[in-house]
Design an enzyme around this catalytic site. Structure first.
Site, PDB file in Angstrom:
ATOM      1  N   ILE A  65       0.878  -1.176   0.000  1.00  0.00           N
ATOM      2  CA  ILE A  65       0.000   0.000   0.000  1.00  0.00           C
ATOM      3  C   ILE A  65       0.915   1.224   0.000  1.00  0.00           C
ATOM      4  O   ILE A  65       1.918   1.255   0.726  1.00  0.00           O
ATOM      5  CB  ILE A  65      -0.993   0.009   1.186  1.00  0.00           C
ATOM      6  CG1 ILE A  65      -1.897   1.260   1.151  1.00  0.00           C
ATOM      7  CG2 ILE A  65      -0.294  -0.112   2.525  1.00  0.00           C
ATOM      8  CD1 ILE A  65      -3.087   1.197   2.098  1.00  0.00           C
ATOM      9  N   GLU A  99       2.609  -7.884   5.974  1.00  0.00           N
ATOM     10  CA  GLU A  99       3.908  -7.717   6.628  1.00  0.00           C
ATOM     11  C   GLU A  99       4.302  -6.254   6.545  1.00  0.00           C
ATOM     12  O   GLU A  99       4.040  -5.603   5.531  1.00  0.00           O
ATOM     13  CB  GLU A  99       5.007  -8.531   5.925  1.00  0.00           C
ATOM     14  CG  GLU A  99       4.937 -10.024   6.147  1.00  0.00           C
ATOM     15  CD  GLU A  99       4.268 -10.716   4.981  1.00  0.00           C
ATOM     16  OE1 GLU A  99       4.080 -10.067   3.938  1.00  0.00           O
ATOM     17  OE2 GLU A  99       3.935 -11.910   5.121  1.00  0.00           O
ATOM     18  N   TYR A 111      -2.327   0.798  10.463  1.00  0.00           N
ATOM     19  CA  TYR A 111      -2.941  -0.526  10.595  1.00  0.00           C
ATOM     20  C   TYR A 111      -3.599  -0.684  11.972  1.00  0.00           C
ATOM     21  O   TYR A 111      -4.712  -1.190  12.074  1.00  0.00           O
ATOM     22  CB  TYR A 111      -1.892  -1.627  10.366  1.00  0.00           C
ATOM     23  CG  TYR A 111      -1.173  -1.511   9.037  1.00  0.00           C
ATOM     24  CD1 TYR A 111      -1.839  -1.080   7.897  1.00  0.00           C
ATOM     25  CD2 TYR A 111       0.180  -1.814   8.921  1.00  0.00           C
ATOM     26  CE1 TYR A 111      -1.189  -0.954   6.681  1.00  0.00           C
ATOM     27  CE2 TYR A 111       0.842  -1.700   7.706  1.00  0.00           C
ATOM     28  CZ  TYR A 111       0.156  -1.261   6.599  1.00  0.00           C
ATOM     29  OH  TYR A 111       0.815  -1.133   5.405  1.00  0.00           O
TER      30      TYR A 111
HETATM   31  C1  LIG Z   1       1.609   4.255   5.054  1.00  0.00           C
HETATM   32  C2  LIG Z   1       0.954   5.277   4.126  1.00  0.00           C
HETATM   33  C3  LIG Z   1       0.230   4.509   2.998  1.00  0.00           C
HETATM   34  C4  LIG Z   1      -0.077   6.086   4.931  1.00  0.00           C
HETATM   35  O1  LIG Z   1      -0.801   6.912   4.042  1.00  0.00           O
HETATM   36  P1  LIG Z   1      -1.292   8.393   4.435  1.00  0.00           P
HETATM   37  O2  LIG Z   1      -2.342   8.779   3.456  1.00  0.00           O
HETATM   38  O3  LIG Z   1      -0.124   9.296   4.560  1.00  0.00           O
HETATM   39  O4  LIG Z   1      -1.918   8.165   5.902  1.00  0.00           O
HETATM   40  P2  LIG Z   1      -3.219   8.862   6.494  1.00  0.00           P
HETATM   41  O5  LIG Z   1      -3.133  10.333   6.308  1.00  0.00           O
HETATM   42  O6  LIG Z   1      -4.425   8.177   5.934  1.00  0.00           O
HETATM   43  O7  LIG Z   1      -3.078   8.556   8.047  1.00  0.00           O
HETATM   44  C5  LIG Z   1      -3.845   7.541   8.681  1.00  0.00           C
HETATM   45  C6  LIG Z   1      -3.168   7.137   9.973  1.00  0.00           C
HETATM   46  O8  LIG Z   1      -1.853   6.639   9.697  1.00  0.00           O
HETATM   47  C7  LIG Z   1      -0.964   7.046  10.745  1.00  0.00           C
HETATM   48  N1  LIG Z   1      -0.006   8.020  10.221  1.00  0.00           N
HETATM   49  C8  LIG Z   1      -0.030   8.609   8.993  1.00  0.00           C
HETATM   50  N2  LIG Z   1       1.028   9.441   8.860  1.00  0.00           N
HETATM   51  C9  LIG Z   1       1.704   9.384  10.038  1.00  0.00           C
HETATM   52  C10 LIG Z   1       2.901  10.012  10.512  1.00  0.00           C
HETATM   53  N3  LIG Z   1       3.601  10.872   9.749  1.00  0.00           N
HETATM   54  N4  LIG Z   1       3.338   9.697  11.751  1.00  0.00           N
HETATM   55  C11 LIG Z   1       2.676   8.829  12.515  1.00  0.00           C
HETATM   56  N5  LIG Z   1       1.523   8.185  12.133  1.00  0.00           N
HETATM   57  C12 LIG Z   1       1.052   8.474  10.901  1.00  0.00           C
HETATM   58  C13 LIG Z   1      -1.842   7.688  11.800  1.00  0.00           C
HETATM   59  O9  LIG Z   1      -2.350   6.654  12.632  1.00  0.00           O
HETATM   60  C14 LIG Z   1      -2.943   8.263  10.950  1.00  0.00           C
HETATM   61  O10 LIG Z   1      -4.133   8.496  11.680  1.00  0.00           O
HETATM   62  P3  LIG Z   1      -4.337   9.954  12.386  1.00  0.00           P
HETATM   63  O11 LIG Z   1      -4.282  10.948  11.267  1.00  0.00           O
HETATM   64  O12 LIG Z   1      -5.669   9.839  13.034  1.00  0.00           O
HETATM   65  O13 LIG Z   1      -3.190  10.107  13.350  1.00  0.00           O
HETATM   66  C15 LIG Z   1       1.999   6.272   3.534  1.00  0.00           C
HETATM   67  O14 LIG Z   1       2.725   6.831   4.608  1.00  0.00           O
HETATM   68  C16 LIG Z   1       2.984   5.657   2.554  1.00  0.00           C
HETATM   69  O15 LIG Z   1       2.711   5.549   1.351  1.00  0.00           O
HETATM   70  N6  LIG Z   1       4.165   5.246   3.065  1.00  0.00           N
HETATM   71  C17 LIG Z   1       5.233   4.675   2.207  1.00  0.00           C
HETATM   72  C18 LIG Z   1       4.893   3.268   1.762  1.00  0.00           C
HETATM   73  C19 LIG Z   1       4.723   2.337   2.947  1.00  0.00           C
HETATM   74  O16 LIG Z   1       5.491   2.374   3.914  1.00  0.00           O
HETATM   75  N7  LIG Z   1       3.697   1.459   2.840  1.00  0.00           N
HETATM   76  C20 LIG Z   1       3.418   0.452   3.842  1.00  0.00           C
HETATM   77  C21 LIG Z   1       4.124  -0.806   3.492  1.00  0.00           C
HETATM   78  S1  LIG Z   1       3.754  -2.116   4.659  1.00  0.00           S
END
Ligand SMILES: CC(C)(COP(=O)(O)OP(=O)(O)OC[C@H]1O[C@@H](n2cnc3c(N)ncnc32)[C@H](O)[C@@H]1OP(=O)(O)O)[C@@H](O)C(=O)NCCC(=O)NCCS
Length: 141
Positions: A65, A99, A111
């Site tokens: 994701i 994972e 998650y």
């Molecule tokens: C993981 C990922 C998909 C999250 O997407 P995102 O759109 O930025 O996340 P969201 O804005 O929907 O945040 C949802 C929740 O994620 C967590 N989160 C998101 N960004 C965060 C940050 N910078 N620090 C801590 N928690 C965070 C929080 O729990 C957040 O909920 P909250 O806003 O109520 O605190 C994104 O960071 C990403 O693409 N990361 C790189 C790829 C990756 O690591 N994928 C997972 C592989 S297992």
């Protein structure tokens, strides 16, 4: 996800992972893996994120994701994962696993927010730096 999305998906992939998947890897998932389902997020008229899912009878597994860096922190990843969970249930899945790198607390937070719990550790799972993977799972039904 369709083949026409792959150019943007590769950009998301390369900006998100240290060992990004290739065009061929996504192509094989789309055309040759009967268990695979790939969903994309669009914003501003372009693909800015995706999630991959395998559904095997009543168990689903997230392959990947990712959200394009400039669109992160806007709850798009959360919306995508919620949609994927609903989609998995509609396709017969009762549990969902994945994972995640033990160092990836951002993804782990997402998650946990959606009900995932810690499972086991897969030692040295990632081939680039031999980092351990945390297995996480959620019972959806
Ligand atoms: C993981 C990922 C998909 C999250 O997407 P995102 O759109 O930025 O996340 P969201 O804005 O929907 O945040 C949802 C929740 O994620 C967590 N989160 C998101 N960004 C965060 C940050 N910078 N620090 C801590 N928690 C965070 C929080 O729990 C957040 O909920 P909250 O806003 O109520 O605190 C994104 O960071 C990403 O693409 N990361 C790189 C790829 C990756 O690591 N994928 C997972 C592989 S297992």
């Amino acid at each position: 996800m369709t083949e026409s999305d792959l150019q943007m998906i590769l950009e998301v992939e390369q900006k998100s992972f240290t060992t990004p998947w290739s065009y061929e890897a996504f192509y094989n998932e789309l055309y040759h893996n009967q268990f695979a389902h790939y969903l994309v997020v669009e914003a501003d008229g372009k693909v800015i994120g995706y999630c991959g899912l395998w559904v095997i009878i009543d168990e689903a597994h997230i392959t990947n994701i990712a959200i394009l860096p400039e669109y992160r922190g806007k709850r798009l990843g959360e919306a995508l994962l919620k949609m994927v969970m609903q989609y998995a249930v509609e396709h017969g899945a009762e549990t969902l696993t994945l994972e995640v790198r033990v160092s990836n607390t951002v993804a782990q937070n997402l998650y946990r927010k959606l009900g995932f719990q810690n499972g086991g550790i897969r030692k040295s799972y990632y081939t680039d730096n031999y980092e351990d993977a945390l297995v996480m799972w959620v019972k959806m039904v």
